[in-house]
Motif scaffolding. Structure first.
Motif, PDB file in Angstrom:
ATOM      1  N   UNK A  79       0.833  -1.209   0.000  1.00 29.02           N
ATOM      2  CA  UNK A  79       0.000   0.000   0.000  1.00 29.02           C
ATOM      3  C   UNK A  79       0.866   1.257   0.000  1.00 29.02           C
ATOM      4  N   UNK A  80       1.875   1.295   0.868  1.00 22.67           N
ATOM      5  CA  UNK A  80       2.752   2.467   0.937  1.00 22.67           C
ATOM      6  C   UNK A  80       3.497   2.681  -0.381  1.00 22.67           C
ATOM      7  N   UNK A  81       3.979   1.590  -0.973  1.00 25.61           N
ATOM      8  CA  UNK A  81       4.708   1.696  -2.237  1.00 25.61           C
ATOM      9  C   UNK A  81       3.782   2.133  -3.364  1.00 25.61           C
ATOM     10  N   UNK A  82       2.546   1.624  -3.365  1.00 24.07           N
ATOM     11  CA  UNK A  82       1.565   2.031  -4.382  1.00 24.07           C
ATOM     12  C   UNK A  82       1.263   3.524  -4.267  1.00 24.07           C
ATOM     13  N   UNK A  83       1.067   4.000  -3.044  1.00 18.52           N
ATOM     14  CA  UNK A  83       0.815   5.432  -2.835  1.00 18.52           C
ATOM     15  C   UNK A  83       1.985   6.256  -3.355  1.00 18.52           C
ATOM     16  N   UNK A  84       3.198   5.778  -3.119  1.00 16.12           N
ATOM     17  CA  UNK A  84       4.382   6.489  -3.591  1.00 16.12           C
ATOM     18  C   UNK A  84       4.385   6.606  -5.112  1.00 16.12           C
ATOM     19  N   UNK A  85       4.129   5.495  -5.797  1.00 21.21           N
ATOM     20  CA  UNK A  85       4.163   5.524  -7.255  1.00 21.21           C
ATOM     21  C   UNK A  85       2.980   6.289  -7.839  1.00 21.21           C
ATOM     22  N   UNK A  86       1.835   6.209  -7.193  1.00 15.63           N
ATOM     23  CA  UNK A  86       0.684   6.999  -7.648  1.00 15.63           C
ATOM     24  C   UNK A  86       0.986   8.489  -7.514  1.00 15.63           C
ATOM     25  N   UNK A  87       1.611   8.860  -6.403  1.00 12.01           N
ATOM     26  CA  UNK A  87       2.004  10.251  -6.204  1.00 12.01           C
ATOM     27  C   UNK A  87       3.005  10.705  -7.253  1.00 12.01           C
ATOM     28  N   UNK A  88       3.953   9.811  -7.608  1.00 14.73           N
ATOM     29  CA  UNK A  88       4.942  10.143  -8.640  1.00 14.73           C
ATOM     30  C   UNK A  88       4.259  10.422  -9.971  1.00 14.73           C
ATOM     31  N   UNK A  89       3.255   9.599 -10.306  1.00 13.10           N
ATOM     32  CA  UNK A  89       2.527   9.810 -11.556  1.00 13.10           C
ATOM     33  C   UNK A  89       1.733  11.113 -11.522  1.00 13.10           C
ATOM     34  N   UNK A  90       1.032  11.364 -10.427  1.00 13.51           N
ATOM     35  CA  UNK A  90       0.227  12.594 -10.315  1.00 13.51           C
ATOM     36  C   UNK A  90       1.097  13.836 -10.461  1.00 13.51           C
ATOM     37  N   UNK A  91       2.229  13.849  -9.773  1.00 10.41           N
ATOM     38  CA  UNK A  91       3.077  15.039  -9.789  1.00 10.41           C
ATOM     39  C   UNK A  91       3.733  15.257 -11.151  1.00 10.41           C
TER      40      UNK A  91
END
Length: 464
Positions: free
Chosen positions: A401-413
């Motif tokens: 979950x933490x890693x998914x949030x990190x990569x989702x944030x990378x895509x959004x930014x």
């Protein structure tokens, strides 16, 4: 007198043994870490590949801008899939098994890119390397944290970020000098070293204990700590903690929302939000355009940026176990706020044509302060803490979950950065400054200090 002699004689040999033990202990832990961070280097090679080869690959394969954009961005989607599956896979096949699977996907992806004659093969290869990246981003720090003694854990886990940074910078530099197909082949090298190295290092003792492999658990812990070290206390602590966890039901995604796990999940996910939504990926992907917009030579600025990032990350990896995680996060957050405000000020002055001669200096100072501050804490330490705070029975699910949030944030930014910049160049960096200020508050209120404590002590204090 005889009794005194009996007491004194063992002292010298004991001191010599401790020195020998220290060497043996450090050697195997360092070797295991070196093998694991080859995965981090592979991660960085994937991330840094697309930037320097854009013109060459689009010309050779006659790619449109849309086709190349898909090739670049599909990496993040592969990483998100890898993030979702990384925890469960590493729980089932082990940390070493997870590293092997990551290497296979990265290697297959690089070969697909090397042999590509059109966009489809490129995209499949890029998706595969992205999946490997997503796996590596979870498995590497967790494996290092689980094999390291408490006095080395922060330093060794921080080496993960150092190797990523070094690989990204190296890819950027050599990618401008060699053909894009050869650069893809070079990406295979860390994967090959990792797979070969896994034959010489032990599995995570904590994972072995969790899966009930008692004989292998003792062998692995003995190999890591040294043959002459008394491992009974550490082994007992790990096994007692595992027995406590075995009485709990097997963790599922919805179990993460239980009160007993809520704090560790909030800390792990919250730090990933702080890391990504403070603007790092938008700034990294568009470093050159930021320098150009501010009137500073883009090539010079990018080289300065890359060198500073490597130096600061290397320096911090040496001191994270002495300075502590929380102080470095707070220093890092403060620098990020100030860096964003300096860049915002430079764009504000440029927009209203005030003090134009100062604009390049302010932009460069702000960018250097930003990347230096990010490298000093917010880049590496969220991964260090993520690998420390989750109990082993939920580590797979929570880590995913933490890693998914990190990569989702990378895509959004990375996706929103150009839109924000076209809306308001200085407003964009004011928003990032506000988010980083919020990250400081989050760290003060929620994040515990974990240096000098065993994983079991950390998890018991957070989730007890």
């Amino acid at each position: 007198m005889a009794d005194q002699d009996d007491i004194r004689t063992p002292l010298v040999p004991q001191i010599i043994d401790e020195k020998q033990v220290s060497k043996e202990n450090n050697f195997m832990v360092y070797l295991s870490t070196f093998v694991a961070v080859c995965g981090s280097f592979a991660f960085g090679a994937c991330a840094g590949y697309s930037s320097p080869i854009q013109s060459a690959i689009t010309e050779d394969l006659k790619l449109s801008l849309a086709e190349y954009s898909l090739f670049g961005s599909i990496l993040t989607f592969g990483a998100m899939i890898g993030a979702i599956t990384s925890g469960p896979i590493a729980d089932i096949v082990g940390r070493k098994g997870g590293l092997r699977i990551s290497s296979v996907f990265c290697s297959a992806g690089w070969l697909a890119i090397y042999f590509a004659e059109g966009p489809l093969a490129l995209d499949i290869g890029r998706l595969a390397t992205g999946y490997g990246m997503g796996m590596f981003s979870y498995v590497v720090p967790v494996f290092i944290a689980e094999i390291s003694p408490k006095n080395l854990r922060g330093r060794l886990t921080a080496a993960n970020q150092l190797m990523i940074t070094a690989a990204v910078s190296l890819s950027f530099i050599i990618g401008t000098m060699i053909p894009w197909r050869i650069l893809a082949l070079i990406g295979l090298a860390p994967c090959i070293i990792l797979v070969m190295g896994l034959f010489f290092i032990p599995e995570s003792p904590r994972w072995l204990a969790k899966t009930g492999n008692q004989k292998e658990f003792w062998v692995a812990l003995r190999k890591l700590r040294g043959k002459d070290v008394d491992i009974s206390v550490e082994a007992a602590e790990i096994q007692d903690y595992i027995k406590t966890l075995e009485r709990l039901p097997k963790a599922k995604v919805f179990d993460l929302f239980q009160k007993r796990y809520s704090r560790s999940v909030i800390i792990g996910v919250g730090l990933m939000v702080c890391q990504q939504f403070g603007g790092i990926n938008g700034i990294v992907f568009y470093t050159s355009s930021i320098f150009e917009s501010a009137g500073f030579p883009a090539d010079l600025g990018t080289i300065m940026y890359a060198l500073l990032q490597i130096m600061i990350t290397a320096l911090i990896s040496l001191f994270v176990d002495k300075a502590g995680r929380k102080p470095l996060l707070l220093i890092s957050g403060t620098g990020l706020v100030l860096g964003c405000l300096l860049v915002a000020l430079s764009f504000f002055l440029k927009s209203y044509e005030i003090g134009l001669s100062a604009v390049p200096a302010l932009a460069v100072s702000g960018m250097m302060l930003y990347i230096g501050s990010f490298s000093a804490g917010m880049g590496a330490i969220p991964w260090v803490i993520m690998s420390e705070i989750f109990p082993i029975n939920i580590k797979g699910v929570a880590g995913s979950l933490a890693t998914l949030v990190n990569w989702f944030g990378a895509w959004v930014m990375s996706y929103t950065f150009n839109f924000l910049l076209s809306w308001s160049s200085y407003g964009t960096f004011i928003i990032y400054a506000a988010i980083n200020a919020g990250a400081i508050v989050f760290v003060i209120k929620m994040v515990p200090e974990t240096k000098g404590r065993t994983l079991e002590q950390i998890q018991a204090s957070i989730n007890g």
